[in-house]
Write an enzyme that holds these catalytic residues in place. Structure first.
Site, PDB file in Angstrom:
ATOM      1  N   HIS A 241      -5.098  -4.407 -13.494  1.00 35.75           N
ATOM      2  CA  HIS A 241      -4.839  -3.295 -12.579  1.00 35.75           C
ATOM      3  C   HIS A 241      -4.627  -1.970 -13.335  1.00 35.75           C
ATOM      4  O   HIS A 241      -5.400  -1.036 -13.205  1.00 35.75           O
ATOM      5  CB  HIS A 241      -3.572  -3.572 -11.758  1.00 35.75           C
ATOM      6  CG  HIS A 241      -3.540  -4.872 -11.034  1.00 35.75           C
ATOM      7  ND1 HIS A 241      -4.313  -5.149  -9.920  1.00 35.75           N
ATOM      8  CD2 HIS A 241      -2.792  -5.993 -11.241  1.00 35.75           C
ATOM      9  CE1 HIS A 241      -4.036  -6.371  -9.479  1.00 35.75           C
ATOM     10  NE2 HIS A 241      -3.125  -6.906 -10.263  1.00 35.75           N
TER      11      HIS A 241
HETATM   12  O1  RIB Z   1      -0.032  -4.672  -7.560  1.00 38.33           O
HETATM   13  C1  RIB Z   1      -0.303  -4.521  -8.935  1.00 38.33           C
HETATM   14  C2  RIB Z   1       0.644  -3.535  -9.544  1.00 38.33           C
HETATM   15  O2  RIB Z   1       1.977  -4.017  -9.390  1.00 38.33           O
HETATM   16  C3  RIB Z   1       0.438  -3.367 -11.066  1.00 38.33           C
HETATM   17  O3  RIB Z   1       0.819  -2.075 -11.451  1.00 38.33           O
HETATM   18  C4  RIB Z   1       1.393  -4.369 -11.641  1.00 38.33           C
HETATM   19  O4  RIB Z   1       1.830  -4.008 -12.947  1.00 38.33           O
HETATM   20  C5  RIB Z   1       2.541  -4.248 -10.671  1.00 38.33           C
HETATM   21  O5  RIB Z   1       3.334  -3.115 -11.050  1.00 38.33           O
END
Ligand code: RIB
Ligand code: CA
Length: 311
Positions: A241
């Site tokens: 992500h």
């Molecule tokens: O949903 C994914 C996000 O939530 C990413 O930034 C992960 O690190 C968590 O913070």
């Protein structure tokens, strides 16, 4: 001239990879790293941020402690994804580099006031509590922000923490609503795109093949946190992500999306934290976000692996 950025983060294995990518890239000047409560409590996210900086050989980096709870709600964490420490996978030792004494919100305000308008980009990788608090406390800095490039939200991919909400937005929906409505140029990396940046076994093998401590740590982190997505989505690997935010700064043409209106739900318990993207432009709400939907995954991992090789 390197692009000036502040990384606001709740490490988290994927945050760690994003921070390493930024520190390996001379196109970026990381002015500081601000920790926020999210994946794990603040006491751990500020520790983890320092572990990552030391791994990158950057014990000189300013790491600042931010908000330990959302603006108006109890903190929700994600140990079920990231493990108890937030960086589960490999064994980690406590950092020795110091924390900065200034609060993260003061650092964000001071940095934006001290830099020429439009020259500092904010890169939130976790809940938006620090950013919203800075905007509330010093509204004059809003117009000084060059751009916000954040990981958060979901539309076609729907939620990962509730049926309709992505974690970063869900944890502090009031903060997210205020940041999305602030009028700052916004680039959003939602689950719609990050779920296409999967650390498959071949890609993890490429991290290991670097033959470095960084490569091995990134391989072990991705192997740990992929379990959640493999079980839930049947994914072919961990979705990276947060590194999408940094990769966009380095190679924006890896990503495609649409400039649309995005509003965050804060009033409904059923859909709290949902990012309501007007993807088909059926309302007259003005576009406020470049909402990404696709990524050249091979290009993304080629960039990431090549940069990690530099550490
Ligand atoms: O949903 C994914 C996000 O939530 C990413 O930034 C992960 O690190 C968590 O913070
Ligand atoms: Ca994160």
């Amino acid at each position: 001239m390197p692009r000036k950025i502040i990384i606001d983060t709740d490490p988290g294995q994927d945050d760690a990879v994003a921070i390493l990518l930024a520190l390996a890239s001379p196109e970026l000047e990381v002015m500081g790293i601000t920790a926020v409560a999210g994946n794990v409590p603040l006491s751990l996210t500020q520790r983890n941020a320092r572990i990552i900086c030391e791994l990158a050989g950057r014990s000189d980096m300013g790491v600042y402690v931010g908000c330990d709870a959302p603006l108006a709600r109890r903190l929700v964490t994600a140990e079920h994804v990231h493990g108890k420490t937030g960086l589960d996978g490999p064994q980690m030792v406590d950092p020795t580099m110091p924390l900065q004494s200034r609060h993260a919100v003061d650092f964000i305000i001071d940095t934006l006031r001290g830099a020429a308008p439009g020259t500092v980009t904010l890169c939130p990788l976790g809940p938006l509590t620090n950013i919203a608090t800075a905007f509330r406390r010093a509204p004059d800095i809003i117009a000084r922000v060059q751009e916000i490039v954040l990981m958060g939200g979901a539309y076609f991919q729907v939620g990962n923490i509730t049926p309709t909400a992505e974690f970063n937005i869900y944890v502090d929906p009031e903060a997210a609503a205020e940041v999305f409505a602030a009028g700052v140029p916004l680039v959003v990396m939602p689950l719609d795109v990050t779920h296409k940046a999967l650390a498959t076994q071949a890609r993890v093998d490429a991290f290991r093949a670097l033959g470095s401590r960084v490569g091995d740590m990134v391989a072990e982190w991705t192997n740990f946190f992929e379990r959640f997505d493999k079980e839930k989505y049947g994914s072919a690997g961990a979705p990276l992500h947060d590194p999408c935010v940094i990769a966009y700064l380095l190679q924006p043409d890896l990503f495609t999306g649409r400039h649309v209106n995005v509003v965050v739900e804060t009033g409904s318990d059923l859909t709290l934290g949902m990012t309501v993207a007007d993807w088909w432009r059926v309302t007259d709400r003005a576009p406020n976000a470049m909402f990404m939907g696709d990524v050249d995954a091979d290009g993304f991992f080629a960039l990431l692996t090549a940069r990690l090789a530099r550490l």
